[in-house]
Design an enzyme around this catalytic site. Sequence first.
Site, PDB file in Angstrom:
ATOM      1  N   ARG A  51     -28.757  -5.116  27.114  1.00 53.38           N
ATOM      2  CA  ARG A  51     -28.181  -4.629  25.859  1.00 53.38           C
ATOM      3  C   ARG A  51     -26.653  -4.609  25.941  1.00 53.38           C
ATOM      4  O   ARG A  51     -25.956  -4.863  24.953  1.00 53.38           O
ATOM      5  CB  ARG A  51     -28.705  -3.223  25.545  1.00 53.38           C
ATOM      6  CG  ARG A  51     -28.006  -2.579  24.351  1.00 53.38           C
ATOM      7  CD  ARG A  51     -28.751  -1.348  23.847  1.00 53.38           C
ATOM      8  NE  ARG A  51     -28.973  -0.357  24.873  1.00 53.38           N
ATOM      9  CZ  ARG A  51     -28.052   0.539  25.292  1.00 53.38           C
ATOM     10  NH1 ARG A  51     -26.831   0.519  24.795  1.00 53.38           N
ATOM     11  NH2 ARG A  51     -28.354   1.435  26.212  1.00 53.38           N
ATOM     12  N   TYR A  78     -23.008 -13.789  -1.059  1.00 50.11           N
ATOM     13  CA  TYR A  78     -24.395 -13.900  -0.609  1.00 50.11           C
ATOM     14  C   TYR A  78     -25.129 -12.610  -0.982  1.00 50.11           C
ATOM     15  O   TYR A  78     -24.581 -11.500  -0.876  1.00 50.11           O
ATOM     16  CB  TYR A  78     -24.408 -14.151   0.899  1.00 50.11           C
ATOM     17  CG  TYR A  78     -25.761 -13.962   1.550  1.00 50.11           C
ATOM     18  CD1 TYR A  78     -26.873 -14.691   1.127  1.00 50.11           C
ATOM     19  CD2 TYR A  78     -25.921 -13.059   2.598  1.00 50.11           C
ATOM     20  CE1 TYR A  78     -28.101 -14.515   1.722  1.00 50.11           C
ATOM     21  CE2 TYR A  78     -27.148 -12.878   3.209  1.00 50.11           C
ATOM     22  CZ  TYR A  78     -28.240 -13.608   2.756  1.00 50.11           C
ATOM     23  OH  TYR A  78     -29.464 -13.423   3.356  1.00 50.11           O
ATOM     24  N   ASP A 138     -16.449 -14.493   5.844  1.00 47.01           N
ATOM     25  CA  ASP A 138     -17.771 -15.068   6.133  1.00 47.01           C
ATOM     26  C   ASP A 138     -17.600 -16.585   6.118  1.00 47.01           C
ATOM     27  O   ASP A 138     -17.387 -17.189   5.068  1.00 47.01           O
ATOM     28  CB  ASP A 138     -18.775 -14.618   5.074  1.00 47.01           C
ATOM     29  CG  ASP A 138     -20.177 -15.187   5.298  1.00 47.01           C
ATOM     30  OD1 ASP A 138     -20.334 -16.056   6.174  1.00 47.01           O
ATOM     31  OD2 ASP A 138     -21.108 -14.766   4.575  1.00 47.01           O
ATOM     32  N   LYS A 185     -27.672 -20.582  10.690  1.00 49.11           N
ATOM     33  CA  LYS A 185     -27.413 -21.749   9.858  1.00 49.11           C
ATOM     34  C   LYS A 185     -26.876 -22.911  10.716  1.00 49.11           C
ATOM     35  O   LYS A 185     -27.571 -23.401  11.600  1.00 49.11           O
ATOM     36  CB  LYS A 185     -26.434 -21.386   8.745  1.00 49.11           C
ATOM     37  CG  LYS A 185     -26.737 -20.073   8.028  1.00 49.11           C
ATOM     38  CD  LYS A 185     -28.055 -20.049   7.308  1.00 49.11           C
ATOM     39  CE  LYS A 185     -28.189 -18.871   6.348  1.00 49.11           C
ATOM     40  NZ  LYS A 185     -28.153 -17.536   6.949  1.00 49.11           N
TER      41      LYS A 185
END
Length: 913
Positions: A76, A128, A203, A228
């Site tokens: 983590r 988005y 973004d 993406k």
Amino acid sequence: MASPSSLKKAPVHDLPTPEPDSPSLTRPRQPYRFSTLCATVDSPDGDHKDQHGSSSVPIYQSATFKGVGNRYDYTRSGNPTRTHLEHHIAKISSAAHAFAVSSGMAALDVITRILKPGSEVIAGDDLYGGTNRLLTYLRKHMGVTVHHVDTTKAESIIPYLNPGKTAMVLLESPTNPLLKIVDIAGISALVKEKCEDAIVVVDNTMMSPYLQRPLEHGADIVYDSATKYLSGHHDLMAGVITCNRDDLAKDMAFIINSVGNALSPFDSFLLLRGTKTLAIRMDRQQSTAMLVAQMLSKLGFVTHYPGLPNHPGKEIHDRISDGYGAVLSFETGDKDLSERIVAATRLWGISVSFGCVNSLISMPCVMSHASIDPAVRAARGLPEDLIRLCVGIEDPADLLDDLRHALIEAGAITYAANDYVRIPNPISRAVEKLALGEARTAPPRETREWFVSAPGKVILFGEHAVVHGVTAVAASVDLRCYGLTSPRYDNKVSVHFVDISDYRHEWDIDDLPWDAVVPIPKGEEHPESLDLRVVEAIKSRALPPESQMPPKTHAAAVAFLYLYMMMTYSGHRPAFHFTCRSTLPIGAGLGSSASFSVCIATALLILHQRIELPTVPAPTRPPTNPGDPGHVHLSHGGRRAIPPEIAEEANRWAFVAEKVLHGNPSGVDNSVAVFGGALAYVRPGFGKRSGMDQIHGFRSLRFLLVDSKVPRDTKALVAGVGRKKIAEPVLVGQLLDAIQTISNEARRALADPELPRETLLSGLAALINENHAHLVSLGVSHPALETIRSITAASPYRLSTKLTGAGGGGCAVTLIPDNFSDENLQSLISALEAEGYRPYVTAVGGSGLGILSPYDPIAVDQDDDTPPLSPPMTPQPNRETEPLRPSIRRRFETVDVSELSKWASDRGKWLYV
């Protein structure tokens, strides 16, 4: 329009370059190109070198690590595989720090945890859906104020910049799904100036680091949904964050470790593998995206793609990005039609998301943006019928074919006239009337005659070569086309083309093929492509076959009716007669069709009341050339003339008419006919700055234009040069380079106000001779043109002559020096006429579009007994409230062409561009 081959490739970047273990070079290596950086995964430091020398980074699939005080103890908090990935992402993103988390939204969640209650965020209005959802949550539950503004206009954020409160400006460029362009550099600079403590977050998912690196343009934090393009295969969920500021990196590292949303080792391995092919995938995807965008735009769909030349903000995008991406969207005008198109595709998978090697199709308002309230979507201009296309790496031909079949199956397009054409949306006529405003009261009937004119043009340098990217220099001539509209009161429209076989035709307005037309609403521009369905309807239902009409009349009538019908709005279909005459030789390469196009476009814009002239007449000055009365240039300070917006609108519609007449015109001829003067033009698509530039300071020149009376086939001549270029690329390349040099020299000379007149004329004469020699080498001259050259070059004339236009016949242009005697000029004219040629003495570089002032009386000849166009039983204007105005139509139709220019100038005061 840009072609796939002209898409910009990533330049050399000043990014870290891996060095060999044992440097042996005496000079430093050159920085690697981006695709090399993508494929080359180097070790973050000495501690991460694999003991076995594996060529692929190992997967450390372990939750814990043994030991105390070592670099890694718990995945983590850190993992070697993820460290390799983050180092790699930072390298290709121009970043000092990078973090990999479980998704793109997880990345934004980490970033927004920097905010505190009371903070203010400025965000775009085309975001988005997931971003919008998270911001809404922060606004409702975390005490964060969110301002949604149009970030495509940098100044729109200024009212919301509140020092001490504005903590974050959140940007996307291009936006999703409307592909709006945001000036990241401009806004970043503005934020730093007004609110130095605010951070700019971008973004960058739509572009990826390959095509855009916002940190280089002033952004503080950049994040991508690595699901993406970075991954490229839709087989993992991931997000990445990059920044250069140590303080921000420290805060975000703490948050990621605290909430535990760092990317898993296995997903880190997959993402690292995906980034290696980022560049090669994006190259293929965006080249195909350009083809798809061009196809949709040509069909007349409103298409959103930064690579299209008319995309808003394209110049900004070109400045900050290295390509156009592989996402585009288009509008159909009908949500049901859009749903049928999406459902009819086969290769295009119906899915949210993008960036995959497989092509996807979706309707954002139904899928990715469905979480945004419909009212909010409407307020932000997000069309419900919008279709988003995410282009993959399949063969472009297959993707285009699949999309065409889907459009046909859905009823959006059909195949006619050997091409695909768009079908108007199948809505009822009643609804169409409401949508186009046709249920409203029609504008008042026009009872005046309108008299318009436009000049021809001559290409001084660069003809033919302009097709291959060479600069062309063109100028107006004082030979003009004239158009006169006269009102009718019998619901008919008619034309009289006096100089084209004295052709006449009239139509009952209601009998025209209106069912094929979707008119362009007032204030909107005609799409880039013609509505071929309307063209075919006019040809098949409104006119006899072309073979049964005199030469050139068919195309002229089609262009006239096309503009007439497409401009109609609000139920207003004016009845009038249009008479056209010209002092230009028809079909001789002097822009006669363009001047005709400008005349019909301007007349129809006036009659359809799509433009309004100033309410106060423009002041004029005395004419300087015959046929150029009261010539006023827009650039002359303090003088009022035809307003620029009217000239631009006339030019746009004239270009539409030119498309009807010629298919694929350059736009040079109609621009010269509207704006006059001289301009330089470079055709787009050759990797250089394209478009038209006015040549300021152009001084009027005298030329002799000689019509060889030899018909020419422009298309065949252009094709012949193309074949020669393929067969002899070196020779033709050298000729084109030489012509470019000539055009450059001529342009500089024509614009130089300090160049002595005698030096200018002698220099132009030499360039004319040189340019013609190169055109002969290209094979576009003709024996008749060479005979004209020999006559003008003989003693005592000794003048310089070249072909103009397409060559192969048509016209030749001869420069006449200021000191050339009238006696010699008349002798030369006689010699040319004796050989059967038609010479015209003209000035070059004069006025553009002209409109006879409607504010002053029109001079009517005493013997002009023009009869009314409508029969006596047709309702006429009320003579008490709407008197019949005197008409000049009969005299205009019959005046000798040699007297036409002077007769026209004597009718009254003209307004000119």
